[in-house]
Design an enzyme around this catalytic site. Structure first.
Site, short mmCIF file in Angstrom:
data_model
loop_
_atom_site.label_atom_id
_atom_site.label_comp_id
_atom_site.label_asym_id
_atom_site.label_seq_id
_atom_site.Cartn_x
_atom_site.Cartn_y
_atom_site.Cartn_z
N GLY A 9 30.38 -27.35 -23.38
CA GLY A 9 30.08 -27.91 -24.69
C GLY A 9 30.82 -29.20 -24.97
O GLY A 9 30.35 -30.06 -25.72
N ASN A 10 32.00 -29.37 -24.34
CA ASN A 10 32.79 -30.58 -24.54
C ASN A 10 32.10 -31.82 -23.97
O ASN A 10 32.49 -32.95 -24.26
CB ASN A 10 34.16 -30.44 -23.89
N LYS A 122 29.12 -14.62 -28.69
CA LYS A 122 28.92 -16.03 -28.33
C LYS A 122 29.15 -16.93 -29.54
O LYS A 122 28.48 -16.83 -30.55
CB LYS A 122 27.50 -16.23 -27.80
N LYS A 208 25.84 -20.01 -21.00
CA LYS A 208 25.41 -21.12 -20.14
C LYS A 208 25.92 -20.97 -18.72
O LYS A 208 25.22 -21.29 -17.75
CB LYS A 208 25.86 -22.43 -20.77
N LYS A 266 33.46 -18.39 -17.31
CA LYS A 266 33.38 -19.34 -16.20
C LYS A 266 33.90 -18.72 -14.91
O LYS A 266 33.30 -18.86 -13.85
CB LYS A 266 34.16 -20.62 -16.54
#
Length: 312
Positions: A9-10, A122, A208, A266
Site C-alpha cells: 500500500g505504501n 483486513k 494482496k 507477507k
C-alpha cells in the site's frame, strides 16, 4: 526471468499522507522508477495494494443511503482501474514507446464458508483517533481494530481460491506485455449458493500478498517480490535487539512470529510460494527491487538455502 512484483500500500499512499490524486501520482512515479529498469531483461507482472484507496471510496459512499452504497467488490474494481492507470502511464513515460503495457481487471474466487467472514482482519481506509472510530462504528456499524497507535476499519479477508483471468495474463505475457493485475488482492467473487454458474461479488477484501503468491504459482513465475516500506524482514522489530534477515528457508522464518497486520501475511505468502514452487521470494523496500532480483537486498526466501543468514 518471469517476476511477479507485489507493491505494498505504501507504493501509492504512505502512512499519514493526504489521499489526493497528486500524492498518489507522485508515489506511482516512484514505483515506476524502481520497476522500469527490469523491463529489458525480465517478464513483469505487477500487483498492488488498495487499502487506503478502497477505504476512501467507501467514505465517499457515505453520501448514499446505506442500502444504496457501492459494495466493496465494486470499489475494488474501481481502484484496480485507478491505480493501474497511474502505474501504466508512469511506466510508459519511462520505457520505450514500443513496450506494451496492460491493466487487467481481475476477479478472484473465494469460499462462502471461509472463516475470514466471521473474523474481519483486513485494514482498509484512513487511520482514526479512538473517539472518532467509536463514533463511526456507532453510525455505520463498521468494525474497527487498533493499527499502531491509531484505529482503522477492518473487513473480512477470505483466502483466494482461483484467479479467473490467469489465461489472459498468460496471453499478454506471450506478447511481451507488462501486466498490471490482481490489484488489492483481486475483486472478491463467489458462486451463488445453489448455483455452479452464477458468479456474484462479495463484501470483502482479499489479502494482496496471498493473491500475488497464488498468481505467481499459476503463472510459473521464477521470482515473487513483495515490496513494502521495510528494507528486510526483521526480528524484534523496533527493539534494540532488532536484526534483519538476509537469506532464509521457509522453515527458518516459521520459527519467528510476525505481526498479523503487516509483515505476517507477507512472510506467510513468501514461505508458501518458495515451498510450493521451489523458486525464490524476496521481501524488501520498493527502492531495492532491482537489488532484490539480484539477491543482494531484502530478505530472500528459498528452500534451497542451507540455513539462516543475517545482515551485519
Amino acid at each position: 526471468m518471469r517476476v511477479v512484483i507485489a507493491l505494498g500500500g505504501n507504493a501509492l499512499l504512505r502512512r499519514g499522507e493526504a489521499m489526493t490524486a497528486d500524492v498518489q501520482r507522485r508515489n506511482a512515479r516512484i514505483a515506476a522508477e524502481a520497476i522500469a529498469p527490469l523491463a529489458a531483461e525480465h517478464e513483469l507482472i505487477i500487483t498492488h495494494g488498495n487499502g487506503p484507496q478502497v477505504g476512501l471510496l467507501a467514505l465517499q459512499g457515505a453520501a448514499y443511503k446505506p442500502d444504496e452504497a457501492y459494495p466493496l467488490d465494486v470499489l475494488g474494481a474501481e481502484t484496480e482501474g485507478m491505480i493501474g492507470y497511474m502505474l501504466e502511464q508512469e511506466l510508459g513515460n519511462l520505457l520505450p514507446f514500443e513496450q506494451p503495457l496492460a491493466t487487467l481487471l481481475t476477479m478472484v474466487e473465494v469460499d462462502a464458508d471461509d472463516p475470514g467472514f466471521s473474523n474481519p482482519t483486513k485494514f482498509v481506509g484512513p487511520i482514526y483517533e479512538k473517539a472518532d472510530a467509536e463514533r463511526i462504528r456507532m453510525e455505520k456499524g463498521w468494525v474497527f481494530k487498533q493499527d499502531g497507535e491509531k484505529w482503522r476499519r477492518v473487513v473480512a479477508s477470505p483466502l483466494p481460491k482461483r484467479i479467473f483471468e490467469v489465461r489472459p495474463v498468460r496471453w499478454l505475457l506471450e506478447q511481451r506485455t507488462i501486466v498490471i493485475c490482481a490489484g488489492g488482492g483481486g475483486i472478491p467473487t463467489m458462486y451463488e449458493k445453489g448455483s455452479d454458474r452464477k458468479l456474484i461479488g462479495v463484501e470483502a477484501v482479499i489479502d494482496k500478498d496471498l493473491c500475488s503468491e497464488l498468481l505467481a504459482r499459476e503463472l510459473d513465475a521464477d521470482l515473487l517480490i513483495l515490496a513494502t516500506d521495510a528494507q528486510a524482514v526483521c526480528t524484534d522489530w523496533g527493539k534494540p535487539s532488532q536484526k534483519s534477515i538476509h537469506k532464509a528457508r521457509p522453515d527458518d522464518l516459521r520459527q519467528f512470529s510476525f505481526p498479523a497486520g503487516s509483515m505476517g501475511p507477507k512472510v506467510d505468502a513468501a514461505c508458501h510460494f518458495a515451498q510450493a514452487s521451489g523458486k525464490s521470494t524476496a521481501i524488501g523496500a520498493l527502492a531495492d527491487i532491482a537489488a532484490m532480483v539480484r539477491g543482494e537486498r531484502g530478505t530472500i526466501i528459498s528452500s534451497g538455502f542451507t540455513g539462516l543468514s543475517w545482515y551485519a
